[in-house]
Design a protein around this motif. Structure first.
Motif, mmCIF file in Angstrom:
data_model
loop_
_atom_site.group_PDB
_atom_site.id
_atom_site.type_symbol
_atom_site.label_atom_id
_atom_site.label_comp_id
_atom_site.label_asym_id
_atom_site.label_seq_id
_atom_site.Cartn_x
_atom_site.Cartn_y
_atom_site.Cartn_z
ATOM 1 N N VAL A 1 -1.014 -6.422 -9.463
ATOM 2 C CA VAL A 1 0.250 -6.425 -10.228
ATOM 3 C C VAL A 1 1.386 -5.918 -9.343
ATOM 4 O O VAL A 1 2.485 -6.470 -9.319
ATOM 5 C CB VAL A 1 0.119 -5.553 -11.491
ATOM 6 N N LYS A 2 1.110 -4.853 -8.579
ATOM 7 C CA LYS A 2 2.133 -4.318 -7.682
ATOM 8 C C LYS A 2 2.534 -5.349 -6.641
ATOM 9 O O LYS A 2 3.722 -5.523 -6.333
ATOM 10 C CB LYS A 2 1.608 -3.061 -6.983
ATOM 11 N N GLU B 1 0.831 -1.191 0.000
ATOM 12 C CA GLU B 1 0.000 0.000 0.000
ATOM 13 C C GLU B 1 0.873 1.252 0.000
ATOM 14 O O GLU B 1 0.614 2.204 -0.726
ATOM 15 C CB GLU B 1 -0.883 -0.035 1.243
ATOM 16 N N ALA B 2 1.937 1.175 0.787
ATOM 17 C CA ALA B 2 2.806 2.339 0.871
ATOM 18 C C ALA B 2 3.339 2.712 -0.506
ATOM 19 O O ALA B 2 3.314 3.867 -0.913
ATOM 20 C CB ALA B 2 3.960 2.060 1.822
ATOM 21 N N ILE B 3 3.781 1.666 -1.234
ATOM 22 C CA ILE B 3 4.325 1.950 -2.563
ATOM 23 C C ILE B 3 3.205 2.320 -3.522
ATOM 24 O O ILE B 3 3.344 3.204 -4.346
ATOM 25 C CB ILE B 3 5.144 0.753 -3.084
ATOM 26 N N LEU C 1 2.360 -8.572 -6.994
ATOM 27 C CA LEU C 1 3.169 -9.591 -7.676
ATOM 28 C C LEU C 1 4.603 -9.123 -7.883
ATOM 29 O O LEU C 1 5.562 -9.865 -7.685
ATOM 30 C CB LEU C 1 2.549 -9.928 -9.032
ATOM 31 N N CYS C 2 4.734 -7.837 -8.266
ATOM 32 C CA CYS C 2 6.078 -7.285 -8.484
ATOM 33 C C CYS C 2 6.917 -7.456 -7.226
ATOM 34 O O CYS C 2 8.088 -7.850 -7.294
ATOM 35 C CB CYS C 2 5.998 -5.787 -8.780
ATOM 36 N N ILE C 3 6.319 -7.133 -6.096
ATOM 37 C CA ILE C 3 7.081 -7.191 -4.849
ATOM 38 C C ILE C 3 7.411 -8.639 -4.487
ATOM 39 O O ILE C 3 8.529 -8.949 -4.071
ATOM 40 C CB ILE C 3 6.295 -6.479 -3.728
ATOM 41 N N ILE D 1 7.708 -11.254 -6.597
ATOM 42 C CA ILE D 1 8.726 -11.791 -7.509
ATOM 43 C C ILE D 1 10.082 -11.156 -7.217
ATOM 44 O O ILE D 1 11.108 -11.832 -7.135
ATOM 45 C CB ILE D 1 8.329 -11.539 -8.986
ATOM 46 N N GLY D 2 10.070 -9.834 -7.022
ATOM 47 C CA GLY D 2 11.323 -9.143 -6.706
ATOM 48 C C GLY D 2 11.953 -9.731 -5.458
ATOM 49 O O GLY D 2 13.166 -9.946 -5.397
ATOM 50 N N VAL E 1 13.444 -13.361 -6.339
ATOM 51 C CA VAL E 1 14.685 -13.407 -7.124
ATOM 52 C C VAL E 1 15.858 -12.781 -6.364
ATOM 53 O O VAL E 1 17.000 -13.187 -6.521
ATOM 54 C CB VAL E 1 14.543 -12.765 -8.534
ATOM 55 N N SER E 2 15.568 -11.797 -5.509
ATOM 56 C CA SER E 2 16.673 -11.212 -4.741
ATOM 57 C C SER E 2 17.103 -12.137 -3.617
ATOM 58 O O SER E 2 18.259 -12.128 -3.207
ATOM 59 C CB SER E 2 16.259 -9.872 -4.135
#
Lengths: 232, 663
Positions: free
Chosen positions: A68-69, A22-24, A71-73, A75-76, A79-80
């Motif tokens: 989507v946001k 939510e913050a992002i 999911l981005c977080i 997946i990010g 992978v990190s």
């Protein structure tokens, strides 16, 4: 360019959540105004207005973007985490690696004749095999001990201070042991005279083999405790 | 939470920074073709993190590098995963670099006003390739050692200051500690620092000019966050998944045997993305003093041309020229890479290449198991140099195999998997990971049926169209037939029993190629007596074989000898009395009148060493030595070397219960 407020479909759609997502997510709702001001002279900025002509309802669109946001977080994060995970796993190796013991742990130090009869402590190197990561050294110095005769019996003390591991000196003038790091002072039998050491000097087990050979069970102890705990 | 974020934002302004980063406008919306820059940044991130952790276990000295890398790969928990990710991500980077470069070129993102950023990209490309080159040497294994030697020798070709450059890069005239410390400082310090600086500049300039949308623009604009970020994240996930697939498949990364300046490695090749340059230099046009053109001038000119592309691309024709040149380059490089690979596995010298791989694999596995079992007191290379299993066959092949054989070959051959047909064999060998070619069973290699010692070429066996299992041996071919005994299993029970069979004694496997086929042993004993033995005498002879074999004290037979102590004693009695070997041989008690070799301690380590040192010694063949040189007396071999051969023949060396995992 006064329609910028409408560009962001999130402003009303994303429900209040106390989360990173939510913050992002809220970042763009807060500042689209600024960004579009900066882009005001850009030829592409005018196309931004087209975003609002979405056929989806604002609520659906917002939900989809929120997902989507999210999911981005995720997946990010995954992978990190992989390189860190592999690195930390390997880094933690010393905690899981068991030390291989060989034999009964006794090491031949010297012969009885090499220890002064008058009770003066003498320092002897401990020569033994040592495993050091990929190397296995044979017959190298692994430490030192003090040997001393007391009423004809041999006593062994570790040279490492039980306080924080400095090398304890024998002072011949005062005939005592002294740790130069934090001024701990020990008697010849290893007991504390003064200073910060939590326990007396660490005694080591001795065996006399073949009548004259002095064998010592050489081991290191954890510093800082009031009784010796072997390092393993 | 919100208050805390506000507090932090007030002090750092991170919100506006984040907004600036995330809310870049992307004309025409997010697209998959834009992901390559982000995947490259991600790959660099992964390399920095894994590299940092590898650094914690790596030691950059010529006596410790292989040892520490082996420790990471095979002893540390998770070390194989860590090293594997670093290795395979490095393999992925050239591909990602190419994709990124091609996208930029095709979409015209290199043209004015983005020239400087394009040059940043070209420099970054070179820096990443420099990382690969320097990293290849760090494990200090045969593969990296010999491949990098070629690369640093090329530095010698640089006009005017070549030799000086080479000396500086290598840290002297010879490879050693300083080569590694210098390469490591470049790999882990200088190059990454330069890359970080240039990547920051690259991204700054990219943001300054914005993205170059791929024409035609069909969709609406969108922000970088979250649409493009999502596509980038998915691409990164795909890259990571691919890398992990290879890491797990190969259980980390391959480590070849420890670097050895005295041991050639005919299969040394640069990493695959340098293979086209390697093959380029093989072109006849660059023979002799023209090599500098292929190694330095032409590649430099090509990089110069790439740097000029933004100006050439000002014209529409120029743009097509640029794109055409790059595709032509890719096609050419691809073709050269294919040729290089093809030559290795199917060219005229492919048998040498493939056997070098097999040889090295054997040494690598042995070094790993010895390091694990015995520990490394000096270096891993030294472990190999004092190991009978490794050195015995090499010495045998060099000094003994011109007359003797070992199981029909020169001691160095490899047994490849058994198969019923060539196709099946090809299939099996290609499943060995290092032999990714179906042509890896080379026609130069020999083959035999499992139950015979009759050697043929692989092709001959296939042509004969015989059915049944055969085994293929990758080994050196012989010019001549064997002229001395096959020493596989020397002095073992089976070997001595075979020796005592007349028809085998005069076969090529034993003394058929020597003067001994006409000697007393055959004429007066085997042919005249043994052929007429009745059952009882045959049984006695068998016990004699047991007794004689027990003299060798073979470690493999220790248990058997112990169990049969009684039979062996009977055999000793027969040897002395009934069969009367002592008529011609010395046994236990010295007898100066006999001519045959001393049977006391026959086949023991000491017996073999003394025999090889001087076969003409009165204990052996003072009168009837047939061509065997006195290896010790003439200082052809040292006693240590003879000992290595003896231990190997006697199977007296450490055998790992389970070979360590490596590919």
């Amino acid at each position: 360019m006064d329609n910028n407020e409408d560009i962001n479909p999130d402003s009303s759609a994303v429900p209040e959540q106390d989360s990173v997502v939510e913050a992002i997510s809220n970042i763009d709702s807060d500042i689209v105004q600024e960004v579009s001001d900066e882009n005001a002279t850009s030829p592409v900025a005018c196309r931004l207005s087209e975003v609002e002509t979405s056929t989806e309802s604002e609520e659906d669109f917002g939900e989809r973007r929120g997902f989507v946001k999210f999911l981005c977080i995720v997946i990010g994060g995954i992978v990190s985490a992989v390189p860190f995970g592999a690195g930390i796993w390997a880094y933690l190796n010393p905690l899981t690696r068991e030390k291989e013991g060989s034999g009964d742990g006794f090491v031949k130090i010297t012969t009885l004749d090499a220890i002064p009869a008058d009770g003066t402590p003498t320092k002897f190197s401990v020569i033994s095999d040592k495993e050091d990561a990929w190397n296995k050294f044979k017959n190298i110095s692994v430490g030192a001990i003090y040997l001393r005769k007391e009423d004809g019996k041999v006593k062994a003390l570790h040279t490492v201070c039980p306080h924080l591991g400095c090398f304890i000196d024998y002072r011949s003038i005062k005939n005592d042991f002294f740790c130069p790091c934090h001024n701990s002072n020990f008697k010849l039998d290893g007991s504390i005279v003064s200073g910060v050491s939590p326990r007396p000097m660490d005694p080591l087990k001795i065996e006399i083999r073949n009548k004259v050979e002095v064998w010592v069970k050489f081991q290191n102890f954890q510093p800082g405790h009031d009784h010796p705990i072997p390092l393993s | 939470m919100k208050t805390l974020i506000n507090w932090f934002d007030h002090r750092t302004g991170f919100r506006s920074l984040t907004k600036e980063v995330l809310l870049e406008n992307i004309p025409g919306g997010s697209r998959w073709r834009y992901v390559w820059g982000s995947t490259l940044t991600f790959a660099l991130f992964v390399q920095f993190i894994t590299g940092l952790f590898l650094w914690m276990g790596y030691s950059a000295s010529s006596g410790d590098a292989w040892e520490s890398v082996n420790y990471i790969q095979n002893e540390m928990t998770g070390g194989w995963l860590l090293r594997g990710i670093h290795h395979w991500m490095a393999q992925a980077m050239p591909i990602l670099l190419l994709l990124h470069l091609m996208q930029v070129l095709v979409d015209g993102a290199y043209k004015a006003p983005r020239e400087v950023n394009f040059w940043f990209g070209v420099i970054l490309l070179k820096l990443v390739l420099a990382l690969s080159l320097t990293g290849y040497l760090l494990p200090w294994d045969q593969k990296g050692y010999w491949a990098t030697k070629v690369a640093t020798n090329l530095a010698n070709l640089v006009p005017f200051i070549g030799p000086e450059i080479q000396k500086l890069v290598v840290g002297g005239t010879e490879y050693g500690h300083h080569t590694l410390t210098r390469f490591f400082a470049l790999h882990a310090g200088v190059l990454p620092a330069l890359i970080v600086l240039l990547v920051i500049g690259h991204i700054y300039l990219f943001r300054r000019h914005g993205i170059t949308p791929a024409e035609p623009i069909k969709k609406k604009d969108a922000f970088f966050w979250p649409d493009q970020v999502f596509k980038d994240a998915v691409a990164c996930l795909a890259v990571m998944a691919t890398v992990l697939f290879f890491v797990i498949w190969y259980h980390g990364a391959h480590l070849s045997s420890p670097a050895d300046p005295s041991e050639p490695f005919s299969a040394a090749r640069p990493d695959w993305y340098f293979l086209y340059l390697f093959q380029f230099l093989k072109l006849p046009a660059f023979a002799g003093d023209k090599e500098v053109w292929g190694a330095i001038y032409i590649p430099s000119m090509f990089v110069g041309l790439i740097c000029l592309m933004p100006f050439i691309g000002k014209w529409k024709v120029g743009h097509f020229f640029n794109v055409g040149v790059m595709f032509a380059f890719l096609g050419g490089a691809g073709a050269l890479t294919y040729l290089a690979k093809h030559e290795d596995v199917a060219g005229p010298n492919s048998a040498i290449y493939l056997k070098a791989l097999l040889d090295n694999e054997r040494d690598a596995r042995r070094a790993i198991e010895l390091a694990r079992h015995e520990g490394i007191e000096s270096t891993a290379l030294n472990l190999l140099k004092t190991d009978p299993k490794t050195q015995g066959p090499k010495l045998f092949a060099q000094h003994c195999a011109s007359c003797h054989r070992y199981d029909g070959h020169d001691g160095l051959a490899h047994s490849l998997p058994d198969a019923k047909s060539l196709d099946e064999l090809k299939q099996r060998t290609s499943s060995l990971n290092r032999f990714a070619s179906s042509n890896s069973v080379h026609p130069d290699w020999s083959a035999r049926f499992k139950d015979s010692n009759d050697w043929q070429t692989v092709e001959a066996i296939i042509a004969a169209n015989r059915e049944g299992t055969f085994e293929v041996i990758a080994g050196n071919q012989f010019k001549e037939a064997p002229s001395a005994p096959d020493l596989k299993g020397f002095a073992s029970r089976q070997w001595i029993m075979d020796l005592l069979r007349p028809e085998i004694y005069i076969s090529k496997r034993f003394f058929g190629g020597t003067i001994h086929k006409d000697g007393d042993m055959y004429r007066r004993f085997l042919n005249r007596k043994v052929t007429k033995y009745d059952e009882e005498e045959k049984e006695m002879l068998k016990l004699v074989a047991l007794a004689l074999s027990a003299e060798a004290k073979l470690p493999l037979q220790a248990d058997l000898d112990k169990a049969d102590a009684e039979l062996i004693q009977q055999g000793v009695d027969h040897l002395i009395d009934d069969i009367s070997c002592i008529n011609c041989h010395t046994f236990q008690e010295p007898d100066p009148d006999v001519e045959g070799p001393d049977l006391t301690g026959y086949g023991s380590r000491q017996w073999i060493i003394e025999f090889v040192k001087n076969p003409e010694h009165e204990k052996f063949y003072p009168e009837s030595n047939d061509r065997m040189p006195s290896f010790g007396k003439k200082n052809i071999l040292t006693e240590k070397e003879i000992g290595l051969i003896a231990d190997w023949i006697r199977d007296d060396y450490y055998k790992a219960p389970n070979s360590p995992i490596t590919h």
